[in-house]
Each structure stands twice: as structure tokens, then as C-alpha cells.
Design an enzyme around this catalytic site. Sequence first.
Site, mmCIF file in Angstrom:
data_model
loop_
_atom_site.group_PDB
_atom_site.id
_atom_site.type_symbol
_atom_site.label_atom_id
_atom_site.label_comp_id
_atom_site.label_asym_id
_atom_site.label_seq_id
_atom_site.Cartn_x
_atom_site.Cartn_y
_atom_site.Cartn_z
ATOM 1 N N ASP A 1 57.261 45.940 42.968
ATOM 2 C CA ASP A 1 55.871 45.705 43.345
ATOM 3 C C ASP A 1 55.441 44.389 42.712
ATOM 4 O O ASP A 1 55.520 44.213 41.494
ATOM 5 C CB ASP A 1 54.975 46.848 42.843
ATOM 6 C CG ASP A 1 53.558 46.739 43.392
ATOM 7 O OD1 ASP A 1 53.245 47.418 44.377
ATOM 8 O OD2 ASP A 1 52.777 45.952 42.834
ATOM 9 N N ASN B 1 46.026 36.685 47.524
ATOM 10 C CA ASN B 1 45.348 36.799 48.822
ATOM 11 C C ASN B 1 43.863 36.454 48.716
ATOM 12 O O ASN B 1 43.316 35.727 49.554
ATOM 13 C CB ASN B 1 45.499 38.218 49.377
ATOM 14 C CG ASN B 1 46.801 38.419 50.131
ATOM 15 O OD1 ASN B 1 47.378 37.470 50.653
ATOM 16 N ND2 ASN B 1 47.269 39.652 50.184
ATOM 17 N N HIS C 1 45.048 34.922 53.140
ATOM 18 C CA HIS C 1 46.172 35.771 53.556
ATOM 19 C C HIS C 1 47.322 34.955 54.139
ATOM 20 O O HIS C 1 48.472 35.389 54.081
ATOM 21 C CB HIS C 1 45.695 36.822 54.570
ATOM 22 C CG HIS C 1 44.902 37.925 53.956
ATOM 23 N ND1 HIS C 1 45.483 39.040 53.384
ATOM 24 C CD2 HIS C 1 43.561 38.074 53.781
ATOM 25 C CE1 HIS C 1 44.538 39.840 52.904
ATOM 26 N NE2 HIS C 1 43.363 39.273 53.135
ATOM 27 N N ASP D 1 51.067 35.538 53.011
ATOM 28 C CA ASP D 1 52.180 35.799 53.924
ATOM 29 C C ASP D 1 53.359 34.879 53.630
ATOM 30 O O ASP D 1 54.524 35.305 53.655
ATOM 31 C CB ASP D 1 51.735 35.609 55.378
ATOM 32 C CG ASP D 1 50.840 36.743 55.872
ATOM 33 O OD1 ASP D 1 50.755 37.770 55.166
ATOM 34 O OD2 ASP D 1 50.243 36.599 56.950
ATOM 35 N N GLU E 1 52.974 44.453 49.333
ATOM 36 C CA GLU E 1 53.815 43.673 48.415
ATOM 37 C C GLU E 1 54.900 44.523 47.777
ATOM 38 O O GLU E 1 55.418 44.184 46.708
ATOM 39 C CB GLU E 1 52.948 43.024 47.331
ATOM 40 C CG GLU E 1 52.204 43.987 46.416
ATOM 41 C CD GLU E 1 50.827 44.381 46.925
ATOM 42 O OE1 GLU E 1 49.960 44.672 46.082
ATOM 43 O OE2 GLU E 1 50.615 44.397 48.148
#
Length: 298
Positions: free
Chosen positions: A169, A177, A182, A186, A212
Amino acid sequence: MEQLPVVLVVDGASEACHSVCQFLTGQYRLLTADTVEQCLIAAIQKPELILLNMALLDDSDVSVWQQLKSNPETQNIPVLALVNDDGEGLTMLESGAADFVCKPIQAVILKARVATHIQLQSQRNKLNFLALHDQLTGLYNRHFLVERAHQSLSKIQRHQTALSIVLLDLDGFRHINDFNGHHVGDLVLQIVSKLLQESFRKEDVVARMGGEEFVILMESGIEEALDKTESVRQLLQNLKPMGLPLTGSFGVVNVNADNLDFSHLMLLADEAVYKAKADGRNCIVCYDQGHYLSQTSH
């Protein structure tokens, strides 16, 4: 340069084979086989289409045809049968052929049929890829992960093989973000995914669970899994995608024959990640023999 589609021509050293290759040369990359046995070997290269001269088959070769359609490596490759007449062609369709062309072969008909099935196979391959892969990162998706995990767990039960599950994680990803957008998030996920793909072996399954979170199935013992996970933790810490600081919290679970429930194993891995977060993040927590052990200090 875009690679040409691959067509396997199985027609022996016949004049018809020579004609078929002449008709298709320049449009496709051609492989040839003289016998159906050679066809089975060449088909492992996964051509987009197999042209099979049915004159090569006799009663003893029926099992070879069945092998081609039953082998998971070759069963989805369409077969275009080269037959003597429509009756034989219909028989081959019933046996699993995608289509047939009657001899003597006419170039226009052969080219049209081959082009059609190459296009159909390309579309099937794209759909299969989308069904099993995460669209953003290209990694395997949750569906494929669960399917492969059950296969690996069955393998442990039958052959006592080793398996470890690694759950990653990313730390503070929501911050990336929120403060960078975003689209940047990405790109970071794509860069991390590339790192994971390059760091683990081809036989390991690297999947994105969503958001994530990433999962890696490693057919190896816990020590090897921990060594590899530590090297990936360090690589991730030094990665700094797009100049952004980034680390990860890892949970590693040693799988044994006493616990082959994948859902429960994922809960254990998730608990290990939770403990890694509580320990300050950017570290590894391992679950082994009923105990959670911190593996990294920083």
C-alpha cells in the site's frame, strides 16, 4: 515497426503448401510444419492462425487434433482447415475448426478468409487482455489474481510447493492526488507498476487490487520473499516519481498447508500492512506461523 501477424501453415512439403505461402507472403510472418506433430510444437509460439491441411490427417491423427484443441496453450488459436470439399469442411467445423477453404485453393478466397480470422483473433486477444488486466497500469487485475491464487493454493495442497503473498500500500498517496491532481497520481501509479514488473520474476503474479494497493504472488519461501520485498521497498523509496517522495508499507504472508483460504490470507496481509503503517510506514511486517514480525527499521 509493427510486427506482422503470425500464421502457421501445416501442409507438409506439398505443392499446395508452396502455393499457400506464396499467396500470404508479405502480409504475414509464416511458420511451416510438415506434420501435425510438428504443428503441436510450433503452435506453442501462439500464431494468430493455423492453416491445417486435412489431407495430413488419418484415423490415427484424430488424437493430435484433439490435443491441439485441449491444450490451454493452443486451444484458443483458430484453425482454418484446408479440405477437399464442403462435406469435409462441415465435419471439421463440427470438430472445432474456425473455418475451411476448399482445394484447389483460390488466392482471393484464402486471403479474405485469413484476413477475417486474423482480425477476429486480434479483437479476441484485446478483449481477453482487458478482462484480465488493469487498464491504467497494465498489471493483472483482481479477477486474474484470485483465479491464479486458487491455482497456486491447490498446487500447495498437491505438491507442498512454497507460496508467499506480498501486499503493498503506497504511503500518502491521497496527498499526491489532492495536491497534484489525479492525472499526476495516475502517472505515479504507472511508474510504480513498471518498477514492480521489472523487480519481480516473470513467474510471479503482480496485480493491482485497486487504488494504490498492489499484490504479488511469489512461488517462493518466506525468506526469499522478504529479501525481494526489502529490495523493492528500497527501490520505491529512492524512485521519487516526477520528483515526488514516495514510500510503501508492505505486508508479507507465508502460506502453508494449514491455511489455504485466499480471502483469509488477504485479511492477514491487510492486517500486516496496517501494522506497518502503525510502525511508521515505509517498512515491512511479516505474518508467519501465527505471529506478526516487523522486518524493517528506519
